[in-house]
Motif scaffolding. Structure first.
Motif, PDB file in Angstrom:
ATOM      1  N   LEU A  98      13.068  25.834 -14.372  1.00  0.00           N
ATOM      2  CA  LEU A  98      12.055  26.594 -15.100  1.00  0.00           C
ATOM      3  C   LEU A  98      10.927  26.924 -14.139  1.00  0.00           C
ATOM      4  O   LEU A  98      10.354  26.041 -13.511  1.00  0.00           O
ATOM      5  N   GLN A 108       7.497  27.633 -13.672  1.00  0.00           N
ATOM      6  CA  GLN A 108       6.219  27.476 -14.362  1.00  0.00           C
ATOM      7  C   GLN A 108       5.174  28.383 -13.729  1.00  0.00           C
ATOM      8  O   GLN A 108       5.294  28.786 -12.594  1.00  0.00           O
ATOM      9  N   GLN A 109       4.151  28.703 -14.510  1.00  0.00           N
ATOM     10  CA  GLN A 109       3.268  29.786 -14.091  1.00  0.00           C
ATOM     11  C   GLN A 109       1.893  29.355 -13.658  1.00  0.00           C
ATOM     12  O   GLN A 109       1.063  30.170 -13.341  1.00  0.00           O
ATOM     13  N   GLN A 110       1.617  28.071 -13.685  1.00  0.00           N
ATOM     14  CA  GLN A 110       0.218  27.732 -13.522  1.00  0.00           C
ATOM     15  C   GLN A 110      -0.050  26.590 -12.570  1.00  0.00           C
ATOM     16  O   GLN A 110       0.631  25.573 -12.604  1.00  0.00           O
ATOM     17  N   CYS A 150       0.036  22.608 -13.624  1.00  0.00           N
ATOM     18  CA  CYS A 150       0.908  22.374 -14.780  1.00  0.00           C
ATOM     19  C   CYS A 150       2.309  21.905 -14.404  1.00  0.00           C
ATOM     20  O   CYS A 150       3.046  21.443 -15.271  1.00  0.00           O
ATOM     21  N   PRO A 171       2.824  17.869 -14.472  1.00  0.00           N
ATOM     22  CA  PRO A 171       2.685  17.394 -15.863  1.00  0.00           C
ATOM     23  C   PRO A 171       3.843  17.855 -16.762  1.00  0.00           C
ATOM     24  O   PRO A 171       4.356  17.074 -17.567  1.00  0.00           O
ATOM     25  N   GLN A 172       4.259  19.095 -16.618  1.00  0.00           N
ATOM     26  CA  GLN A 172       5.356  19.567 -17.468  1.00  0.00           C
ATOM     27  C   GLN A 172       6.660  18.839 -17.106  1.00  0.00           C
ATOM     28  O   GLN A 172       7.426  18.465 -17.993  1.00  0.00           O
ATOM     29  N   PHE A 193       6.862  15.872 -15.945  1.00  0.00           N
ATOM     30  CA  PHE A 193       6.747  14.517 -16.488  1.00  0.00           C
ATOM     31  C   PHE A 193       7.022  14.509 -17.995  1.00  0.00           C
ATOM     32  O   PHE A 193       7.686  13.599 -18.511  1.00  0.00           O
ATOM     33  N   GLY A 194       6.516  15.516 -18.713  1.00  0.00           N
ATOM     34  CA  GLY A 194       6.809  15.596 -20.145  1.00  0.00           C
ATOM     35  C   GLY A 194       8.303  15.713 -20.396  1.00  0.00           C
ATOM     36  O   GLY A 194       8.859  15.073 -21.301  1.00  0.00           O
ATOM     37  N   LEU A 195       8.960  16.504 -19.577  1.00  0.00           N
ATOM     38  CA  LEU A 195      10.418  16.658 -19.689  1.00  0.00           C
ATOM     39  C   LEU A 195      11.114  15.323 -19.380  1.00  0.00           C
ATOM     40  O   LEU A 195      12.064  14.922 -20.065  1.00  0.00           O
ATOM     41  N   ASN A 223      -4.894  19.531 -10.226  1.00  0.00           N
ATOM     42  CA  ASN A 223      -4.920  18.481 -11.253  1.00  0.00           C
ATOM     43  C   ASN A 223      -4.404  17.182 -10.669  1.00  0.00           C
ATOM     44  O   ASN A 223      -3.297  16.741 -10.939  1.00  0.00           O
ATOM     45  N   GLY A 252      -5.244  14.375 -11.450  1.00  0.00           N
ATOM     46  CA  GLY A 252      -5.140  13.352 -12.486  1.00  0.00           C
ATOM     47  C   GLY A 252      -3.709  13.006 -12.840  1.00  0.00           C
ATOM     48  O   GLY A 252      -3.425  11.867 -13.232  1.00  0.00           O
ATOM     49  N   ILE A 253      -2.794  13.957 -12.694  1.00  0.00           N
ATOM     50  CA  ILE A 253      -1.406  13.667 -13.056  1.00  0.00           C
ATOM     51  C   ILE A 253      -0.850  12.539 -12.193  1.00  0.00           C
ATOM     52  O   ILE A 253       0.001  11.759 -12.642  1.00  0.00           O
TER      53      ILE A 253
END
Lengths: 166, 202
Positions: free
Chosen positions: B42, B44-46, B49, B52-53, B55-57, B78, B80-81
């Motif tokens: 995937l 991602q565009q940002q 993000c 983090p995305q 990690f969510g997956l 970021n 923080g991730i």
């Protein structure tokens, strides 16, 4: 928050199929966070800012699990960039539950900006939302938000205010 | 060290993994370096993000290996991730940071890593990601890929790559919305699950 309101939130999340919650704690929901941490059916992930939480929730969506981003409404402002990109650019939805800081009844000067900006920011992003101030309407508002977001593949929000959080 | 060569080395090790990657020139490079992973990736565009995305997956599919192809600009956006990964310790997340020390897609202004002081791998270790390294050769990078793809803790490799882009490669034509559908349908098929199902009749 009263225990009964905490229970209503968790009932709503479970009814909506949520198994992962990302949160950055705040004071109005302070009783909610430990209850979520203690719930065996929900995995909580503490984040460093709400934008990171939104992106993690987007990733959870892609896995087929259901996530919620729980925060003070000020977190909405921190989340705008990932929400705009994921929602408008890709159709990856995030469902948010936020405390309504800064509404009428607010007694902290620093929270006034949160009340002034929340609804305009939600409207700018075309995110439908419901403000809930009665405990008996919490569960339905949460399940309605998931129904909508999983039909639209776009974000939705529930803001809890009034007697529910004060 | 060229990013495209690193991608070819990583791609040769991938089969059933899912990949989240950043925007910019690395999208078209990955599209060409790993044609067998197109549906499993995937784009991602940002900034900020990607990991983090991923990690969510990884949290949603704990039995599946997830690869994040992040960038120096994206990770610095970021940090923080890294602290979240340090605390959460996902067992199935391998993070690659392409560090070309520039914002390449807008013409190459320097990022914070360009001045010899900022060390993303050291920041990751300080955030609790114990296995975080910097690779400067293809051999080092490939070795970290082997270890990172087999690790049961979060594993970060910062690949110090040149600012050049692989010439004459095919451009990806799809947008973020189409990419999402392709990726979701791949996850559904490979996991035997429904993510975006039919409408209700009512």
């Amino acid at each position: 928050m009263k225990q009964s309101a905490v229970d209503a939130v968790i009932r709503g999340l479970k009814k909506a199929g949520v198994s992962i919650v990302c949160y950055l704690p705040d004071s109005l929901f302070k009783e909610l966070y430990p209850a979520l941490d203690a719930d065996p059916d929900i995995r909580t992930i503490r984040v460093t800012n709400e934008g990171e939480g939104a992106a993690i929730c987007g990733g959870v969506f892609l896995s087929g699990k259901r996530a919620a981003l729980i925060m003070e409404n000020s977190g909405l402002r921190a989340s705008v960039e990932p929400l705009a990109r994921m929602g408008l650019g890709a159709g990856i939805p995030v469902v948010m539950l936020m405390s309504y800081r800064g509404e009428l009844g607010e007694n902290n000067w620093w929270a006034i900006p949160h009340g002034i900006t929340m609804e305009p920011v939600l409207n700018a992003l075309r995110i439908p939302y419901r403000v809930v101030t009665e405990e008996e309407k919490i569960e339905r508002a949460i399940t309605d938000a998931y129904q909508w977001s999983y039909a639209a593949y776009y974000h939705s929000a529930v803001a809890l205010g009034g007697e529910v959080v004060r | 060290m060229k990013r495209y060569d690193c991608m070819k080395a990583l791609a040769a090790r991938l089969k059933d993994e899912l990949v989240i990657l950043s925007l910019g020139a690395s999208v078209d490079e990955w599209y060409n370096a790993a044609p067998h992973m197109r549906e499993a990736s995937l784009f991602q565009q940002q900034l900020g993000c990607v990991t983090p995305q991923a990690f969510g997956l990884a949290a949603g599919l704990p039995h599946r290996r997830i690869v994040s192809l992040d960038t120096d600009g994206g990770m610095m956006f970021n940090l923080g991730i890294l602290a979240t990964l340090g605390n959460e310790q996902p067992k199935n997340l391998f993070v690659v940071v392409w560090d070309n020390e520039m914002y390449q897609s807008i013409g190459g202004p320097a990022t914070h890593t360009a001045f010899g002081r900022v060390d993303i791998a050291a920041i990751a270790r300080g955030a609790g990601v114990d296995y975080a390294y910097t690779a400067r050769t293809i051999e080092e990078f490939d070795e970290h890929c082997a270890k990172g793809l087999a690790a049961d803790v979060p594993y970060v490799v910062v690949a110090k790559v040149a600012g050049s882009v692989q010439p004459d490669i095919k451009r990806k034509h799809s947008d973020g919305r189409e990419d999402k559908y392709i990726f979701v349908r791949h996850v559904e098929a490979s996991e035997g699950i429904t993510i975006m199902g039919p409408s209700e009749h009512n």
